[in-house]
Design a protein around this motif. Structure first.
Motif, PDB file in Angstrom:
ATOM      1  N   THR A   8       0.878  -1.015  -0.011  1.00 16.87           N
ATOM      2  CA  THR A   8      -0.143  -0.021   0.038  1.00 16.87           C
ATOM      3  C   THR A   8       0.866   1.293   0.062  1.00 16.87           C
ATOM      4  OG1 THR A   8      -0.112  -0.074   2.380  1.00 16.87           O
ATOM      5  CG2 THR A   8      -1.832  -1.090   1.350  1.00 16.87           C
ATOM      6  N   ARG A 243       0.063  -1.290  -8.027  1.00 18.15           N
ATOM      7  CA  ARG A 243      -1.440  -0.821  -7.638  1.00 18.15           C
ATOM      8  C   ARG A 243      -1.489   0.677  -7.845  1.00 18.15           C
ATOM      9  NH1 ARG A 243      -1.158  -6.173  -7.470  1.00 18.15           N
ATOM     10  NH2 ARG A 243      -2.965  -7.098  -6.365  1.00 18.15           N
ATOM     11  N   SER A 265      -5.682 -11.838  -4.847  1.00 16.76           N
ATOM     12  CA  SER A 265      -6.887 -12.353  -4.917  1.00 16.76           C
ATOM     13  C   SER A 265      -7.902 -11.543  -3.845  1.00 16.76           C
ATOM     14  CB  SER A 265      -6.849 -13.841  -3.921  1.00 16.76           C
ATOM     15  OG  SER A 265      -6.349 -13.370  -2.703  1.00 16.76           O
ATOM     16  N   GLY A 266      -9.118 -11.672  -4.197  1.00 16.43           N
ATOM     17  CA  GLY A 266     -10.395 -11.104  -3.630  1.00 16.43           C
ATOM     18  C   GLY A 266     -10.120  -9.527  -3.773  1.00 16.43           C
ATOM     19  N   ALA A 267     -10.399  -8.916  -2.708  1.00 16.80           N
ATOM     20  CA  ALA A 267     -10.245  -7.363  -2.798  1.00 16.80           C
ATOM     21  C   ALA A 267      -8.874  -6.917  -3.422  1.00 16.80           C
ATOM     22  CB  ALA A 267     -10.584  -6.743  -1.381  1.00 16.80           C
ATOM     23  N   ASP A 268      -7.871  -7.652  -2.861  1.00 24.75           N
ATOM     24  CA  ASP A 268      -6.421  -7.271  -3.379  1.00 24.75           C
ATOM     25  C   ASP A 268      -6.235  -7.572  -4.826  1.00 24.75           C
ATOM     26  OD1 ASP A 268      -4.200  -5.690  -2.746  1.00 24.75           O
ATOM     27  OD2 ASP A 268      -3.295  -7.693  -2.213  1.00 24.75           O
ATOM     28  N   ARG A 269      -7.265  -8.074  -5.636  1.00 25.37           N
ATOM     29  CA  ARG A 269      -6.926  -8.702  -6.991  1.00 25.37           C
ATOM     30  C   ARG A 269      -6.480  -7.483  -7.763  1.00 25.37           C
ATOM     31  NH1 ARG A 269      -7.321 -13.664  -9.497  1.00 25.37           N
ATOM     32  NH2 ARG A 269      -8.096 -13.751 -11.306  1.00 25.37           N
ATOM     33  N   ARG A 271      -6.318  -4.915 -10.417  1.00 25.80           N
ATOM     34  CA  ARG A 271      -7.477  -4.259 -11.261  1.00 25.80           C
ATOM     35  C   ARG A 271      -7.207  -3.943 -12.760  1.00 25.80           C
ATOM     36  NH1 ARG A 271      -6.426   0.713 -12.634  1.00 25.80           N
ATOM     37  NH2 ARG A 271      -4.415   1.665 -11.899  1.00 25.80           N
TER      38      ARG A 271
END
Length: 562
Positions: A8, A243, A265-269, A271
């Protein structure tokens, strides 16, 4: 690329983030300008890049060799000339030819021969296209097989990709550079620009940090125009960039583990779309025949080269030899293979974590035979070596039944079904056996599900040929991509590519006069057993830079001292 989880923004200090953000902002502004740049102007810009690469070539090769523990005059330092400045120069020339054709309103395939392959495939004969390559790389050819159903007319109409139809900006691409071969990041940036129509930020792998100034010099015309930028840093920087809201696409050359970490994966896939070249376990299929002692020795050195080049730190490396247990010369060939492993000059095992992988092999294969002070190995039998890309100097030998077409079929089935990945496959077959196999051999090649197939050559030749393509066999997805997604190089900017096929001479000169493909080359300079490999490889690169005939003649004479 280290396998860290995506970072992040607050995990990077403001001082680290600021230049990355600024570079991406400038690239965003340059994206529209790049899209609007006509083919003739792109061609002229590449020619300026060529001058910059030529100016940096000596430093490029010297620094690359030193980073791998080799002196600039070590015989194996020739690898850094061929896989660095040479690869960059020939790619720039090939792309410039394509852009010149587009600028003149022609297809890049104008004047290039096409043909057919089994299964309704169109074949584009992509090299040699220059007289100089017919001499320097005598006996070697490449052809690109298009996906079934694409006609030669359709291929000519589509060639050019993002440089033929730049209707809109495709934004900013992030290239996460490979850490093993120095031309890979350079070539990947060119493909982003010319095939995909994206400006590009190159994040250099930490193993190549010493080359950052070289890349900045080589890319200087593109950097000054706002079309390219170069950044360094570890996995945290790479994760931050993947990201970043200003990044529209990611391309990586690396491991599948790193790829998975980037995709998340999931919300951290992730984009944005991603393309990748991820390596694999490449087979070397040795078709039984009647080989002379010289054939056995030469092809054993060929196989050793496929594994030991760059100390085995290659996604392009052959890892598993498939031999016929019914071949009456099998033991003779294996004996020559061990001798080739023993006489190849010792060199550092330099890539991060490679030493620990060698220790793992000692435990997994306690009967392995070790060479060069325990720094390279040959194992017998299958198992883990079929599913794990070691990225280290370890070669497996697996016996299969049959001779003639029965063995070819068994080897292809084994390669397709048992070995991880679809990047490259190598096939060695003598001219008499090849003739006896007839048209069925071409049908067998069509069954090999690999992005590059080399016959009596190493797939690295396809990697090094800019008008060939490099990448996994089509079909990889974000969720299932053992060797990656998409292709690179492809300087003719072909669409609908399925694979590249490389063909080479079974015998070097003068034995090439006795049958098969003729070649004027003695032992190729990229062979790890070549005593003149550095001098000849440097000579090839310098000829491609300046075109001077006198030094080239001297280089060719040196080649006969290999």
């Amino acid at each position: 690329m280290t396998t860290t989880s995506p970072a992040t923004p607050h995990e990077l200090s403001p001082g680290t983030r600021a230049p990355l953000d600024a570079a991406l902002t400038r690239l965003r502004a340059g994206a529209a300008e790049w899209t609007a740049l006509p083919a003739a102007d792109r061609r002229d810009l590449l020619r300026r890049v060529r001058v910059a690469v030529a100016d940096a070539a000596d430093d490029w090769a010297r620094i690359a060799a030193a980073s791998k523990g080799l002196s600039a005059r070590h015989p194996l330092a020739g690898e850094e000339w061929l896989a660095g400045p040479y690869a960059a120069i020939v790619a720039l020339d090939a792309y410039a030819d394509t852009l010149d054709a587009l600028a003149r309103g022609r297809s890049p395939l104008s004047g290039i021969r096409t043909g057919t392959a089994p299964g309704g495939r169109t074949v584009v004969h992509t090299s040699p296209l220059r007289f100089s390559d017919r001499i320097l790389l005598s006996g070697y050819t490449t052809e690109v097989w298009l996906q079934p159903g694409i006609t030669s007319h359709e291929a000519r109409d589509a060639a050019g990709l993002g440089s033929r139809h730049p209707l809109r900006s495709t934004g900013v691409g992030l290239v996460l550079g490979a850490g093993n071969v120095t031309s890979i990041p350079f070539l990947d940036v060119l493909y982003e620009l010319l095939a995909e129509g994206r400006v590009a930020l190159l994040k250099v792998n930490p193993t190549q940090d010493a080359l950052v100034p070289v890349f900045e010099r080589a890319f200087a015309p593109l950097i000054e125009a706002g079309f390219t930028a170069v950044a360094s840093g570890g996995g945290d920087v790479g994760a931050y960039l993947t990201r970043h809201p200003e990044v529209d696409h990611v391309h990586i050359t690396g491991s599948e583990t790193t790829f998975r970490a980037i995709v998340g994966s999931g919300a951290d896939r992730l984009r944005v779309p991603i393309t990748a070249e991820l390596g694999g376990v490449s087979p070397i299929i040795v078709v039984p025949g009647r080989w002379s002692k010289a054939d056995l020795r030469f092809q054993a050195e060929h196989v050793a080269t496929m594994r030991l080049h760059n100390s085995g730190h290659n996604c392009i490396a052959g890892q598993v030899v498939l031999l016929s247990r019914d071949w009456d010369q099998r033991e003779d060939f294996e004996r020559e293979l061990r001798r080739a492993f023993a006489r190849t000059p010792k060199r550092p095992v330099w890539y991060p974590n490679a030493a620990s992988r060698l220790e793992h092999v000692r435990a997994a294969y306690p009967d392995a035979e070790w060479f060069a002070g325990g720094t390279r190995a040959i194992t017998a039998g299958g198992g883990e070596i079929e599913s794990t890309e070691y990225f280290a100097p370890v070669l497996g030998v697996i016996d299969l039944p049959g001779t003639d077409s029965a063995f070819v079929d068994a080897a292809i089935d084994h390669a397709n079904e048992r070995l991880t990945g679809t990047l490259g496959a190598n096939v060695l077959v003598d001219p008499v056996t090849l003739r006896e196999l007839g048209e069925g051999f071409e049908a067998s090649l069509a069954r090999l599900r690999y992005g590059t197939v080399a016959v009596n050559a190493w797939t690295a030749f396809g990697f090094l040929t800019p008008t060939a393509t490099w990448g996994a066999f089509p079909g990889g997805t974000v969720d299932d991509a053992p060797s990656g997604i998409g292709i690179v190089h492809n300087a003719l900017l072909l669409d609908g590519v399925e694979r590249t096929v490389v063909r080479g001479p079974f015998r070097p000169f003068p034995r090439s006069l006795t049958g098969g493909r003729f070649s004027v080359l003695p032992k190729p300079p990229w062979f790890v057993t070549s005593r003149t490999g550095r001098a000849v490889s440097e000579g090839f690169a310098r000829f491609r830079i300046d075109g001077r005939i006198g030094p080239l003649v001297a280089t060719l004479l040196r080649a006969f001292g290999a």
